[in-house]
Design a protein around this motif. Structure first.
Motif, PDB file in Angstrom:
ATOM      1  N   MET A 194       0.840  -1.187   0.000  1.00  0.00           N
ATOM      2  CA  MET A 194       0.000   0.000   0.000  1.00  0.00           C
ATOM      3  C   MET A 194       0.881   1.246   0.000  1.00  0.00           C
ATOM      4  O   MET A 194       2.079   1.169   0.284  1.00  0.00           O
ATOM      5  CB  MET A 194      -0.916   0.007   1.224  1.00  0.00           C
ATOM      6  N   PRO A 195       0.333   2.402  -0.339  1.00  0.00           N
ATOM      7  CA  PRO A 195       1.122   3.635  -0.266  1.00  0.00           C
ATOM      8  C   PRO A 195       1.611   3.885   1.156  1.00  0.00           C
ATOM      9  O   PRO A 195       1.083   3.324   2.117  1.00  0.00           O
ATOM     10  CB  PRO A 195       0.118   4.720  -0.703  1.00  0.00           C
ATOM     11  N   LEU A 196       2.618   4.725   1.287  1.00  0.00           N
ATOM     12  CA  LEU A 196       3.171   5.038   2.593  1.00  0.00           C
ATOM     13  C   LEU A 196       2.153   5.879   3.362  1.00  0.00           C
ATOM     14  O   LEU A 196       2.160   7.106   3.317  1.00  0.00           O
ATOM     15  CB  LEU A 196       4.485   5.793   2.454  1.00  0.00           C
ATOM     16  N   SER A 197       1.254   5.198   4.052  1.00  0.00           N
ATOM     17  CA  SER A 197       0.144   5.852   4.742  1.00  0.00           C
ATOM     18  C   SER A 197      -0.252   4.992   5.930  1.00  0.00           C
ATOM     19  O   SER A 197       0.006   3.784   5.964  1.00  0.00           O
ATOM     20  CB  SER A 197      -1.041   6.012   3.779  1.00  0.00           C
ATOM     21  N   HIS A 198      -0.883   5.616   6.940  1.00  0.00           N
ATOM     22  CA  HIS A 198      -1.367   4.869   8.097  1.00  0.00           C
ATOM     23  C   HIS A 198      -2.841   4.498   7.952  1.00  0.00           C
ATOM     24  O   HIS A 198      -3.428   3.947   8.886  1.00  0.00           O
ATOM     25  CB  HIS A 198      -1.152   5.695   9.365  1.00  0.00           C
ATOM     26  N   ASP A 199      -3.413   4.794   6.815  1.00  0.00           N
ATOM     27  CA  ASP A 199      -4.812   4.438   6.547  1.00  0.00           C
ATOM     28  C   ASP A 199      -4.852   3.006   6.034  1.00  0.00           C
ATOM     29  O   ASP A 199      -5.085   2.748   4.854  1.00  0.00           O
ATOM     30  CB  ASP A 199      -5.400   5.411   5.528  1.00  0.00           C
ATOM     31  N   MET A 200      -4.619   2.047   6.966  1.00  0.00           N
ATOM     32  CA  MET A 200      -4.460   0.657   6.522  1.00  0.00           C
ATOM     33  C   MET A 200      -5.713  -0.197   6.677  1.00  0.00           C
ATOM     34  O   MET A 200      -5.702  -1.385   6.378  1.00  0.00           O
ATOM     35  CB  MET A 200      -3.293  -0.002   7.261  1.00  0.00           C
ATOM     36  N   LEU A 201      -6.827   0.405   7.124  1.00  0.00           N
ATOM     37  CA  LEU A 201      -8.049  -0.373   7.303  1.00  0.00           C
ATOM     38  C   LEU A 201      -8.494  -1.070   6.016  1.00  0.00           C
ATOM     39  O   LEU A 201      -8.894  -2.242   6.057  1.00  0.00           O
ATOM     40  CB  LEU A 201      -9.170   0.519   7.843  1.00  0.00           C
ATOM     41  N   PRO A 202      -8.438  -0.392   4.831  1.00  0.00           N
ATOM     42  CA  PRO A 202      -8.828  -1.086   3.595  1.00  0.00           C
ATOM     43  C   PRO A 202      -7.960  -2.298   3.285  1.00  0.00           C
ATOM     44  O   PRO A 202      -8.395  -3.204   2.592  1.00  0.00           O
ATOM     45  CB  PRO A 202      -8.658   0.000   2.523  1.00  0.00           C
TER      46      PRO A 202
END
Length: 561
Positions: free
Chosen positions: A69-77
């Motif tokens: 995933m992109p470098l992000s903390h929005d990992m719920l998806p």
């Protein structure tokens, strides 16, 4: 031949009765429960015979695991794609099907407080499959009712803060050995270190010493076998349990090894005739168990050898797995940066050009923390850390050096004064919680908020979704911002129950204080000795394998300060 006829009739009647039960369990009852919820305006994905929605969940998770995933903390998806997708379709309150069992999603802190605390007796833990029980045994994690209360009463004192403070020298010794090895690697020219593996060995050594009074080498087989058990167990979360030889063989060998540790401790205590089994967690638990048996005058008031083995399995798993991933995510978040790689003819002139601890970032024009990192053995390649989170690394380091100095290890007093380090750990646990969710089952017909639920309904309490909810944490909920904990946990969010990384209520993780003490101490020692950035080779891919971990391991570039 009349007996043949009646025998055949009995077999047919039994078969018909069996089929009726199957049809009732797999079709009629789910249909009635579905109608019951729909009458209250609660919908969800359609029920499918036998498997419910488990095949859909497995498919969505496999799709997400196949790509970073992109470098992000929005990992719920990525971690919970089914929860992410279905909540958008059916709303926050919806029902899905785990086999023939209805599972209601409850992403509301106030309702979770009711379920786990206020109305605690109305709910129980979900029955676990045999392999899940093998992983943590019949210890606190899997027990319910009177047996859980008895175990909790005996084990609770072992995690009292006064006892844990006495373990600080042991944690420091193990950590110092690790950091000394890192220093040698960095000074010898190692470009990067894969820290999750290192942290797993460190926390395994710490729990072996503090809980069992043995070195990691002596317990290595147990750790390796439990790691394999954990992988096998995680594969069953979204599918139907099918037992296998590997599972049972691992369980037999783990219990055999643990029994040897317990027997050796009993033998040593018997030889010394002290009546005490030692100052480590296992010895304290054994001594407390023996004392409870004497006080109550009942043999069943103390823990049997098999029960102690079950709690040892919980120690081994919970004591090193959760803390190792917490430390790994802490280093990743503190070292994360925008990777700008520039090739220079002269490395020294580049250092002169970018000298200093801060500069104007060419990407956004803002002043951010930065450091120069040499990669490999050449002077031509330069990694310039433009620091998304480097400021918090520097703030944490300054605090550790101010409180402890450079040459003094933290102690119990100085740890309590490391406020920024504590804020960092809390924010890491908010974004990447050790417990991503809690499962419960209604014992009786009851209500969850406005929703009436029948007995037997399963409840999924998605802690990770609550930790990332912008309605609770603000528009920066998916950003790394330890400053939100500057006034304490209760004021960090819009609801005091919005932060629950170790669960909540009476069944909250009994080892919480131990994990936080260990993580804070190790992180402080790292900040005291190193600066670091996440390597450009790091691939961001959070993965749920019982705990939330980096799928490809975190590669970190260290610099000896």
């Amino acid at each position: 031949m009349e007996w043949v006829f009646w025998g055949f009739a009995a077999v047919c009647a039994g078969l018909i009765l069996f089929l009726v039960k199957i049809v009732t369990r797999m079709w009629w009852k789910p249909l009635q429960v579905k109608k019951f919820f729909e009458a209250q305006g609660i919908s969800g994905p359609p029920y499918r015979l036998f498997y419910g929605n488990t095949t859909d969940i497995s498919r969505m998770i496999d799709e997400q695991k196949s790509k970073p995933m992109p470098l992000s903390h929005d990992m719920l998806p990525r971690v919970f794609p089914h929860l992410h997708q279905w909540s958008r379709i059916y709303g926050y309150d919806y029902v899905f099907w785990f086999g023939p069992n209805a599972r209601l999603v409850v992403p509301h802190p106030e309702l979770i407080k009711d379920i786990c605390s206020t109305k605690f007796d109305n709910y129980s833990k979900l029955p676990t499959n045999p392999l899940s029980r093998q992983l943590v045994g019949q210890g606190l994690v899997g027990l319910t009712g009177e047996k859980w209360a008895r175990h909790r009463k005996i084990i609770n004192p072992a995690f009292h803060m006064d006892l844990l403070k006495g373990m600080i020298p042991t944690i420091i010794e193990s950590s110092a050995n690790l950091l000394e090895g890192w220093s040698k690697l960095v000074l010898s020219g190692a470009s990067e270190i894969e820290v999750l593996k290192e942290f797993r060995e460190l926390t395994a050594d710490i729990i072996a010493r503090t809980a069992f009074g043995s070195s990691f080498i002596e317990g290595k087989d147990i750790f390796d076998m439990q790691a394999k058990q954990m992988v096998l167990t995680s594969e069953l979360f979204h599918t139907v349990y099918i037992p296998g030889f590997r599972c049972w063989n691992l369980e037999i060998n783990i219990r055999r090894c643990l029994k040897q540790v317990i027997d050796a401790k009993k033998k040593t205590a018997g030889m010394e005739k002290t009546g005490s089994y030692g100052a480590d967690l296992l010895g304290f638990m054994m001594s407390e168990s023996k004392q409870q048996g004497r006080v109550n005058g009942k043999s069943n008031a103390s823990l049997s050898t098999e029960e102690i083995i079950d709690e040892c399995k919980t120690f081994y798993f919970g004591g090193h797995e959760t803390t190792s991933v917490l430390l790994a995510w802490s280093i990743i978040l503190l070292g994360t940066y925008f990777g700008l790689f520039i090739r220079f003819e002269n490395y020294r002139s580049a250092r002169e050009h970018y000298r200093g601890d801060s500069h104007a970032s060419p990407t956004d024009g803002k002043c951010t923390t930065a450091r120069i990192w040499s990669i490999g053995q050449t002077d031509e390649v330069l990694a310039l850390g433009l620091g998304i989170h480097q400021d918090w690394q520097e703030r944490g380091r300054r605090e550790v050096l101010e409180v402890c100095g450079r040459n003094n290890y933290p102690d119990a007093d100085s740890l309590s004064r490391l406020k920024i380090v504590g804020m960092i750990i809390n924010e890491v646990m908010r974004l990447y919680p050790p417990a991503v969710g809690v499962l419960r089952q209604a014992c009786v017909p009851t209500k969850v908020g406005r929703i009436s639920i029948p007995a037997g309904t399963q409840l999924e309490l998605p802690i990770i979704a609550i930790h990332h909810d912008t309605a609770l944490w603000g528009n920066d909920a998916k950003d790394f911002n330890p400053g939100r904990f500057s006034e304490g946990i209760a004021k960090a969010a819009k609801h005091p129950m919005a932060f629950m990384p170790f669960g909540t209520g009476p069944t909250k993780c009994v080892g919480q204080n131990f994990a936080l003490l260990e993580a804070k101490l190790v992180l402080a020692m790292i900040l005291q000795n190193f600066s670091f950035v996440t390597s450009p080779s790091y691939t961001h891919a959070p993965l749920l394998v019982f705990t939330l971990r980096p799928q490809y391991g975190p590669q970190i570039i260290f610099h000896v300060d």
